[in-house]
Design a protein around this motif. Sequence first.
Motif, PDB file in Angstrom:
ATOM      1  N   ARG A 177      49.784  15.097 -42.956  1.00 25.52           N
ATOM      2  CA  ARG A 177      49.904  15.606 -44.327  1.00 25.52           C
ATOM      3  C   ARG A 177      48.541  15.663 -45.032  1.00 25.52           C
ATOM      4  O   ARG A 177      48.384  15.266 -46.186  1.00 25.52           O
ATOM      5  N   LEU A 178      47.562  16.170 -44.312  1.00 31.06           N
ATOM      6  CA  LEU A 178      46.190  16.260 -44.823  1.00 31.06           C
ATOM      7  C   LEU A 178      46.148  17.079 -46.114  1.00 31.06           C
ATOM      8  O   LEU A 178      46.793  18.124 -46.228  1.00 31.06           O
ATOM      9  N   GLY A 179      45.395  16.589 -47.088  1.00 31.77           N
ATOM     10  CA  GLY A 179      45.197  17.321 -48.334  1.00 31.77           C
ATOM     11  C   GLY A 179      46.313  17.166 -49.329  1.00 31.77           C
ATOM     12  O   GLY A 179      46.351  17.904 -50.327  1.00 31.77           O
ATOM     13  N   THR A 180      47.238  16.231 -49.094  1.00 29.09           N
ATOM     14  CA  THR A 180      48.326  15.969 -50.031  1.00 29.09           C
ATOM     15  C   THR A 180      48.271  14.518 -50.482  1.00 29.09           C
ATOM     16  O   THR A 180      47.614  13.673 -49.862  1.00 29.09           O
ATOM     17  N   ARG A 181      49.016  14.197 -51.539  1.00 27.91           N
ATOM     18  CA  ARG A 181      49.041  12.828 -52.059  1.00 27.91           C
ATOM     19  C   ARG A 181      49.676  11.862 -51.071  1.00 27.91           C
ATOM     20  O   ARG A 181      49.472  10.644 -51.149  1.00 27.91           O
ATOM     21  N   ASP A 182      50.451  12.393 -50.114  1.00 24.93           N
ATOM     22  CA  ASP A 182      51.133  11.551 -49.128  1.00 24.93           C
ATOM     23  C   ASP A 182      50.374  11.468 -47.804  1.00 24.93           C
ATOM     24  O   ASP A 182      50.937  11.027 -46.795  1.00 24.93           O
ATOM     25  N   ALA A 183      49.130  11.879 -47.802  1.00 21.78           N
ATOM     26  CA  ALA A 183      48.345  11.873 -46.557  1.00 21.78           C
ATOM     27  C   ALA A 183      48.289  10.470 -45.963  1.00 21.78           C
ATOM     28  O   ALA A 183      48.142   9.477 -46.683  1.00 21.78           O
ATOM     29  N   GLY A 184      48.432  10.397 -44.655  1.00 23.56           N
ATOM     30  CA  GLY A 184      48.367   9.121 -43.957  1.00 23.56           C
ATOM     31  C   GLY A 184      47.752   9.295 -42.584  1.00 23.56           C
ATOM     32  O   GLY A 184      47.413  10.417 -42.170  1.00 23.56           O
ATOM     33  N   VAL A 185      47.604   8.175 -41.878  1.00 22.37           N
ATOM     34  CA  VAL A 185      46.988   8.237 -40.552  1.00 22.37           C
ATOM     35  C   VAL A 185      47.827   7.449 -39.565  1.00 22.37           C
ATOM     36  O   VAL A 185      48.577   6.542 -39.934  1.00 22.37           O
ATOM     37  N   VAL A 186      47.674   7.801 -38.294  1.00 20.29           N
ATOM     38  CA  VAL A 186      48.292   7.082 -37.186  1.00 20.29           C
ATOM     39  C   VAL A 186      47.188   6.774 -36.185  1.00 20.29           C
ATOM     40  O   VAL A 186      46.444   7.684 -35.777  1.00 20.29           O
ATOM     41  N   ALA A 187      47.075   5.502 -35.801  1.00 19.44           N
ATOM     42  CA  ALA A 187      46.024   5.111 -34.862  1.00 19.44           C
ATOM     43  C   ALA A 187      46.279   5.726 -33.489  1.00 19.44           C
ATOM     44  O   ALA A 187      47.420   5.751 -33.014  1.00 19.44           O
ATOM     45  N   ARG A 188      45.230   6.211 -32.877  1.00 17.64           N
ATOM     46  CA  ARG A 188      45.327   6.726 -31.510  1.00 17.64           C
ATOM     47  C   ARG A 188      45.261   5.546 -30.545  1.00 17.64           C
ATOM     48  O   ARG A 188      44.513   4.585 -30.761  1.00 17.64           O
ATOM     49  N   SER A 189      46.029   5.601 -29.481  1.00 18.05           N
ATOM     50  CA  SER A 189      46.155   4.480 -28.552  1.00 18.05           C
ATOM     51  C   SER A 189      45.420   4.767 -27.248  1.00 18.05           C
ATOM     52  O   SER A 189      45.490   5.882 -26.711  1.00 18.05           O
ATOM     53  N   PHE A 190      44.743   3.732 -26.726  1.00 16.81           N
ATOM     54  CA  PHE A 190      44.077   3.882 -25.431  1.00 16.81           C
ATOM     55  C   PHE A 190      45.083   3.974 -24.295  1.00 16.81           C
ATOM     56  O   PHE A 190      44.719   4.345 -23.176  1.00 16.81           O
ATOM     57  N   ALA A 191      46.336   3.626 -24.590  1.00 17.25           N
ATOM     58  CA  ALA A 191      47.379   3.799 -23.568  1.00 17.25           C
ATOM     59  C   ALA A 191      47.675   5.271 -23.327  1.00 17.25           C
ATOM     60  O   ALA A 191      48.237   5.636 -22.284  1.00 17.25           O
ATOM     61  N   ASP A 192      47.312   6.102 -24.293  1.00 19.51           N
ATOM     62  CA  ASP A 192      47.434   7.552 -24.126  1.00 19.51           C
ATOM     63  C   ASP A 192      46.321   7.989 -23.173  1.00 19.51           C
ATOM     64  O   ASP A 192      45.136   7.957 -23.516  1.00 19.51           O
ATOM     65  N   ARG A 193      46.682   8.408 -21.980  1.00 20.31           N
ATOM     66  CA  ARG A 193      45.676   8.690 -20.946  1.00 20.31           C
ATOM     67  C   ARG A 193      44.783   9.859 -21.345  1.00 20.31           C
ATOM     68  O   ARG A 193      43.615   9.919 -20.964  1.00 20.31           O
ATOM     69  N   ALA A 194      45.321  10.807 -22.121  1.00 20.01           N
ATOM     70  CA  ALA A 194      44.484  11.929 -22.551  1.00 20.01           C
ATOM     71  C   ALA A 194      43.391  11.435 -23.500  1.00 20.01           C
ATOM     72  O   ALA A 194      42.228  11.853 -23.402  1.00 20.01           O
ATOM     73  N   PHE A 195      43.767  10.533 -24.423  1.00 19.20           N
ATOM     74  CA  PHE A 195      42.767   9.972 -25.339  1.00 19.20           C
ATOM     75  C   PHE A 195      41.764   9.114 -24.574  1.00 19.20           C
ATOM     76  O   PHE A 195      40.551   9.183 -24.808  1.00 19.20           O
ATOM     77  N   ALA A 196      42.261   8.296 -23.634  1.00 17.97           N
ATOM     78  CA  ALA A 196      41.359   7.466 -22.841  1.00 17.97           C
ATOM     79  C   ALA A 196      40.371   8.322 -22.055  1.00 17.97           C
ATOM     80  O   ALA A 196      39.179   7.982 -21.934  1.00 17.97           O
ATOM     81  N   ALA A 197      40.855   9.448 -21.522  1.00 23.76           N
ATOM     82  CA  ALA A 197      39.964  10.341 -20.772  1.00 23.76           C
ATOM     83  C   ALA A 197      38.919  10.963 -21.690  1.00 23.76           C
ATOM     84  O   ALA A 197      37.746  11.122 -21.306  1.00 23.76           O
ATOM     85  N   GLU A 198      39.312  11.312 -22.908  1.00 23.80           N
ATOM     86  CA  GLU A 198      38.374  11.875 -23.887  1.00 23.80           C
ATOM     87  C   GLU A 198      37.262  10.872 -24.208  1.00 23.80           C
ATOM     88  O   GLU A 198      36.077  11.225 -24.250  1.00 23.80           O
ATOM     89  N   VAL A 199      37.666   9.596 -24.410  1.00 26.74           N
ATOM     90  CA  VAL A 199      36.677   8.553 -24.722  1.00 26.74           C
ATOM     91  C   VAL A 199      35.782   8.298 -23.518  1.00 26.74           C
ATOM     92  O   VAL A 199      34.552   8.183 -23.644  1.00 26.74           O
ATOM     93  N   ALA A 200      36.375   8.203 -22.334  1.00 25.19           N
ATOM     94  CA  ALA A 200      35.597   7.929 -21.128  1.00 25.19           C
ATOM     95  C   ALA A 200      34.557   9.021 -20.878  1.00 25.19           C
ATOM     96  O   ALA A 200      33.423   8.744 -20.480  1.00 25.19           O
TER      97      ALA A 200
END
Length: 669
Positions: A177-200
């Motif tokens: 909900r970017l750009g709204t009063r209700d904007a929030g975030v969700v932490a990305r997890s290293f258990a997500d192999r796609a995210f882990a591959a991006e970091v690696a």
Amino acid sequence: MPLPTPSRTVIPTRTLNLGVLAHVDAGKTSLTERLLFDHGTISRLGSVDGGDTQTDSGELERRRGITIRSAVAWFRLRDPVLGDLQVNLVDTPGHPDFIAEVERALSVLDGAVLVLSAVEGVQAQTRVLMRSLRRLRLPTLLFVNKIDRTGARHDDLLAEIRRRLTPAVVPMVRVDRLGTRDAGVVARSFADRAFAAEVAELLADHDLPLLGRVVDGDVPEDVAGPLRDQTCRGLVHPVYFGSAVSGAGTAELADGVRRFLAPRPAPSDDLRGTVFAVERTGKGEKVAYLRLFSGTVHGRQRLVFRRRDASGAVEEHRGRVAGLEVVGGGSGPLTAGDIGKLRGLPQVRVGDRLGADDDGPTAHFSPPILESVVRPERPGRAAELHAALTRLADEDPLIRTRTAGGGATSVLLYGAVQREVIAERLQREFGVEAVFEPVRPVYFERPVGRGEAVHEFNPRGPNDFWQTVGVRVEPLPPGSGNTFTRQAQLGLLPKAYHRAIEEAVTTTLRQGLHGWEVTDCAVTITQVGYQAPNTVAADFRHLTPVVVLGALRQAGSAVHEPGYAVEVEVPGDALSAVTGLLLSLDADLGPAVEAGSVWLVPGTIPARSLHDLAVALPGLTRGEGSIWHEPGPARRVRGPAPTRVRTDGNPLDHDEYLRFLSNRTLADR
């Protein structure tokens, strides 16, 4: 028989000194306030608009809504494995006029959070700060604030960060909900192999074994450990998004501080530390903020502080600690890694060091390159004005002052906002209303050759001075400062006379052949002598300037002007017009570089021309041009050398100088 109580291992609390840096209005102070509130240090959130924030405690800061002085607050992060982490938050100014405060903060930090706005994005000051953080390899997290504002950006802002700040960034959260009063975030997890591959893949740029695994398609199970390692080495920068106002994303940022930053290890067991701020109590007593790198400081302990003066010479002063308060830890003792507030040290100044004067990291901001002459609005208050400015210089040693004649004092500055703040402080704290003349660049002189001069006492002839002094001056490489050596034997004069000569050399070099300060100059005393009993130390103070400037006149000196390194971003159809403008302003340009839809024009420009560039650029680029700048290399003045009015009686003119000494002697009587 009762069972034995199991033993518990007590893990000591660690201390992390964390700087919060940003351009103006990015929300830096609001973020500091949010972190203190979320972790129980304060019971209610203050606001910049309301003037009740924890770190902006000064009257001027509250009224202007900007941070002027570095401030320290603390909170604690719980960690049952590594031990609790006490975070000392150092809130620093965002306005470029107060860059000296940022410099002092960088010298005592273990890590930093650089704050950006999700709406405004990367600003010129953001780039200056990031360049310094990367140069120092200071571990840095990025926090993109204001995700709840209309116009907030994510993907294209990450691209802008990679293009204009550093490509080595890891987005640690996903924004909803970017750009709204209700904007929030969700932490990305290293258990997500796609995210882990991006970091690696990113970490592999600085890890050859990991690079081999990535090439083979083998993503390691643990990438958090290598990410922490490279973050602590200043190679990679985790990026968090959030809102300091709503609190979105600040818990994830705090977790990133705990996981990816670490206290700096003590370099030795010796006593080492740096004074990075000085405040005064309501009664005028100095309170020094000391970051201790190693060793221990107790209340009532005698300390030896060292500092370098304008010429580069090391000075020492001693004092006994009358009061000690450890930030977040009570009355002491002060141990390695902590910040303490010390009282009872009347001579202490910002920049003073315990231990070797070259310990700890140093920032690389240039000193102020602007000067303004200050006069009291009401006649007869020149002495009060000078004393007040001298007291302010205790808190900010880069506010250097010199007598300008006619009851005026000259002050070195970074810009107009700093000048306004000094004027308000003079009025509020000292009751002195001051008038500032327009600022002008601060030039300086360098010797261009070798010169010698001597005044030798003649026992058979008339003498204006009954002493002998010989001097040789020679140029040193740029950036060397000034040096002083004695070729004449030390035993030829009493020590007090030698000290008088050395002090006079330092004073004389503040006004060279054209009235500007002389730097990168080697001064050697080649001859000394005196006629007893007609000599006192003051006689050498009077004679030495004549001989030093005589040697400098033989060597010759060149006046140099301060400059800025600039990078001008312009649309393609305005490139030719902007290049012509820069050349007309006496800029030296590098090759223009195409960056997407814009062109980047690098170069250096005289400080006197930067204002003209800023005024003309919007009209040539339909408001789309922007300027990044930071203090850059000085260069020799092209054309007639500018001069500054002398206040030393003019030792270059024999008769004028003798009249000056005579009048001063009569005034002293």
